[in-house]
Motif scaffolding. Sequence first.
Motif, short mmCIF file in Angstrom:
data_model
loop_
_atom_site.label_atom_id
_atom_site.label_comp_id
_atom_site.label_asym_id
_atom_site.label_seq_id
_atom_site.Cartn_x
_atom_site.Cartn_y
_atom_site.Cartn_z
N ASN A 4 1.28 -5.25 -6.84
CA ASN A 4 1.14 -4.88 -5.48
C ASN A 4 2.54 -5.62 -4.68
OD1 ASN A 4 0.52 -4.27 -2.45
ND2 ASN A 4 -1.47 -5.09 -2.83
N THR A 5 3.20 -4.59 -4.20
CA THR A 5 4.55 -5.18 -3.63
C THR A 5 4.27 -5.04 -2.09
OG1 THR A 5 5.47 -2.87 -3.49
CG2 THR A 5 5.88 -4.45 -5.62
N GLY A 6 3.22 -4.69 -1.51
CA GLY A 6 3.06 -4.50 -0.03
C GLY A 6 2.51 -5.71 0.59
N LEU A 7 2.39 -5.59 1.72
CA LEU A 7 1.86 -6.87 2.55
C LEU A 7 0.41 -7.04 2.90
CD1 LEU A 7 4.73 -6.63 5.36
CD2 LEU A 7 4.57 -8.07 3.23
N THR A 8 -0.46 -5.83 2.37
CA THR A 8 -1.74 -6.15 2.69
C THR A 8 -2.41 -5.70 1.16
OG1 THR A 8 -1.94 -3.57 3.06
CG2 THR A 8 -1.55 -5.12 4.91
N GLU A 9 -3.62 -6.10 1.05
CA GLU A 9 -4.42 -5.96 -0.21
C GLU A 9 -4.86 -4.21 -0.25
OE1 GLU A 9 -8.90 -7.02 -0.66
OE2 GLU A 9 -8.29 -8.43 -1.72
N LYS A 10 -4.61 -3.74 -1.52
CA LYS A 10 -4.73 -2.56 -1.70
C LYS A 10 -5.84 -2.37 -3.08
CE LYS A 10 -0.70 -0.47 0.54
NZ LYS A 10 0.35 0.16 0.46
#
Length: 193
Positions: free
Chosen positions: A88-94
Amino acid sequence: MRLNKKASLEMSIQAIVVIVIALTVLGLGLGFVKGTFKDISETSKGVQAKIKEQILEDLRVSGKKVSITSQVNLERGKEALENIGIVNTGLTEKTFGIKIAFIKKQNPDGTEDESPEAGNEIIFFYSSLVEKRLSPTAGDVIPITITAKSSAAGNYLYKVDVLAESTPGACVSGTVGAGCDLYDTRSFFVRVG
């Protein structure tokens, strides 16, 4: 006819001794087999853990979002276990999941076959649910079993779509839409010889 009590007693004792020895040997044999399979199981788990570590390390070093082997080699009628790594390279949990689709086949004679039936010669077994929850910068692997039917031969091109769900239940249908984004796509070959 006289029955010899001493001979009869000796036969009974011999039968009991043989039964005790047989049960002892059987117990020892079962213990050996159980221990051997336990060792094999532990070794297999250790190898899978090391493969997972290598995939996740590769993702961290390379900066890629998804990792999959570019070519899987199989024999007809055999299967292989592969892992698809996701970070996960994003800033929120997915929540993540995968969808595998057939693209085309190259027959052994070099001709191409894009008919959907050609893709049915390779079977993928994996969880099609989007259920792998990852916090930012976290990674994990999704195991898949790939099986080649006995009629399969040639090179098969597939793509794996990694779906990221930001709204719970949005990716249930497996299609990209509101709350269900296409996170990344990778293609790979399955070569059957």
